[in-house]
Design a protein around this motif. Structure first.
Motif, PDB file in Angstrom:
ATOM      1  N   ARG A   1       0.350   9.411  -5.922  1.00 25.69           N
ATOM      2  CA  ARG A   1       0.796  10.164  -5.495  1.00 25.69           C
ATOM      3  C   ARG A   1       1.548  11.219  -6.335  1.00 25.69           C
ATOM      4  NH1 ARG A   1       2.591  11.299   0.419  1.00 25.69           N
ATOM      5  NH2 ARG A   1       1.963  14.128   0.099  1.00 25.69           N
TER       6      ARG A   1
ATOM      7  N   TRP B   1       0.854   4.164  -3.269  1.00 31.39           N
ATOM      8  CA  TRP B   1       0.320   5.176  -2.402  1.00 31.39           C
ATOM      9  C   TRP B   1       1.420   6.380  -3.050  1.00 31.39           C
ATOM     10  CZ3 TRP B   1      -4.102   7.608  -1.890  1.00 31.39           C
ATOM     11  CH2 TRP B   1      -4.026   9.304  -1.298  1.00 31.39           C
ATOM     12  N   SER B   2       2.450   5.719  -2.940  1.00 36.66           N
ATOM     13  CA  SER B   2       3.177   7.084  -3.217  1.00 36.66           C
ATOM     14  C   SER B   2       3.597   7.048  -4.778  1.00 36.66           C
ATOM     15  CB  SER B   2       4.704   6.139  -3.725  1.00 36.66           C
ATOM     16  OG  SER B   2       4.759   6.711  -1.601  1.00 36.66           O
TER      17      SER B   2
ATOM     18  N   ARG C   1      -8.505   5.401   1.111  1.00 32.60           N
ATOM     19  CA  ARG C   1      -7.404   6.504   0.793  1.00 32.60           C
ATOM     20  C   ARG C   1      -7.398   7.907  -0.711  1.00 32.60           C
ATOM     21  NH1 ARG C   1      -1.225   5.890   2.563  1.00 32.60           N
ATOM     22  NH2 ARG C   1      -2.435   4.692   3.928  1.00 32.60           N
ATOM     23  N   LEU C   2      -7.579   6.459  -1.539  1.00 37.40           N
ATOM     24  CA  LEU C   2      -7.834   7.293  -2.893  1.00 37.40           C
ATOM     25  C   LEU C   2      -8.854   8.143  -2.930  1.00 37.40           C
ATOM     26  CD1 LEU C   2      -6.737   7.635  -6.037  1.00 37.40           C
ATOM     27  CD2 LEU C   2      -7.739   5.626  -6.123  1.00 37.40           C
TER      28      LEU C   2
ATOM     29  N   SER D   1      -9.361  11.580  -1.649  1.00 35.56           N
ATOM     30  CA  SER D   1      -8.468  12.885  -1.823  1.00 35.56           C
ATOM     31  C   SER D   1      -9.381  13.705  -2.172  1.00 35.56           C
ATOM     32  CB  SER D   1      -7.589  11.915  -3.251  1.00 35.56           C
ATOM     33  OG  SER D   1      -6.771  10.706  -2.584  1.00 35.56           O
TER      34      SER D   1
ATOM     35  N   VAL E   1       1.366  -1.199  -0.301  1.00 35.48           N
ATOM     36  CA  VAL E   1      -0.349   0.328  -0.140  1.00 35.48           C
ATOM     37  C   VAL E   1       0.708   1.211   0.198  1.00 35.48           C
ATOM     38  CG1 VAL E   1      -1.654   1.355   1.367  1.00 35.48           C
ATOM     39  CG2 VAL E   1      -1.952  -0.997   1.449  1.00 35.48           C
TER      40      VAL E   1
ATOM     41  N   LEU F   1      -5.829   0.941   1.295  1.00 31.80           N
ATOM     42  CA  LEU F   1      -5.863   2.513  -0.664  1.00 31.80           C
ATOM     43  C   LEU F   1      -7.135   3.165  -1.003  1.00 31.80           C
ATOM     44  CD1 LEU F   1      -3.755   3.225  -2.100  1.00 31.80           C
ATOM     45  CD2 LEU F   1      -3.543   1.191  -3.382  1.00 31.80           C
TER      46      LEU F   1
END
Length: 233
Positions: free
Chosen positions: A41, A37-38, A65-66, A69, A33, A62
């Motif tokens: 971004r 995520w990196s 979180r996405l 955003s 994850v 993940l």
């Protein structure tokens, strides 16, 4: 089209990556994850293929979180893009688990083991919906592009085209009416491991113009390339 595969099983990730690359996709792979995520971004992806059983966190974290955003302002780009299509690929096959995955924000859910042809068909549908198309083919004037067959016809006549030329044309058609810089086109077509010559996109554009007509693709000097929203009369 550039795909992010989030899968910690090296065998599955490698096989999936190789198969999709053979079918014309650019593929990047992350095994956790945190790494995914990196990547989200830092880069723009056409879609994410997401395993749930990852070593650091559940893949659902993940996805949440996405989707949480901030959405971009009109006319602006945002990374990570909360609207990025996500297909869950997992061994969790119970109905309640599939429902939970979709309710978290996944656009599709496919259980392992899966047929690669079915996966690609679902992926095409995902990309089609994200581009706002209902029809399986892309039409623009006398052009007809079939992503499934990877063919291009002009006025009904089949146009011979390399895989990369096809991909450049598809990217421009999916964004027609909007100028894309060389870097934006490269980011949509090439994975991290691919070395790209500085004039590669220009060469593909030149070949496309020769095959489809010089007025098909417009150059905005110092900015990039675009296909007009409406074809020339």
């Amino acid at each position: 089209m550039r795909i992010l595969v989030v899968e910690d099983d090296a065998g599955i990730a490698g096989g999936l990556s190789a198969t999709l690359q053979q079918r014309g996709y650019a593929v990047d792979v992350c095994g956790s994850v945190a790494a995914a995520w990196s990547a989200l971004r830092a880069e723009s992806f056409s879609a994410v293929l997401l395993d749930l059983g990852l070593p650091d966190l559940d893949g659902g974290e993940l996805l949440q979180r996405l989707r949480a955003s901030p959405a971009p302002a009109p006319g602006e780009a945002a990374l990570p893009d909360p609207a990025t299509p996500v297909m869950i690929l997992t061994a969790r096959d119970q109905v309640r688990q599939r429902i939970a995955g979709l309710d978290l924000g996944a656009d599709d859910y496919l259980t392992k083991p899966f047929d690669v042809d079915e996966l690609e068909a679902r992926l095409r549908a995902l990309l089609r919906r994200s581009a706002g198309r209902a029809a399986p083919t892309i039409r623009h004037g006398d052009l007809e592009v079939d992503p499934a067959a990877r063919t291009v016809r002009r006025a009904g006549v089949l146009v011979d085209m390399s895989p990369r030329e096809f991909s450049v044309l598809r990217v421009l058609l999916e964004s027609r009416g909007r100028v894309l810089s060389r870097q934006q086109i490269e980011e949509r077509l090439y994975s991290w491991q691919t070395a790209v010559e500085s004039n590669t996109i220009e060469v593909h554009i030149h070949h496309l113009r020769r095959k489809l007509g010089n007025d098909r693709i417009v150059t905005m000097r110092g900015v990039g390339y675009f296909i007009p929203a409406e074809p020339a009369a």
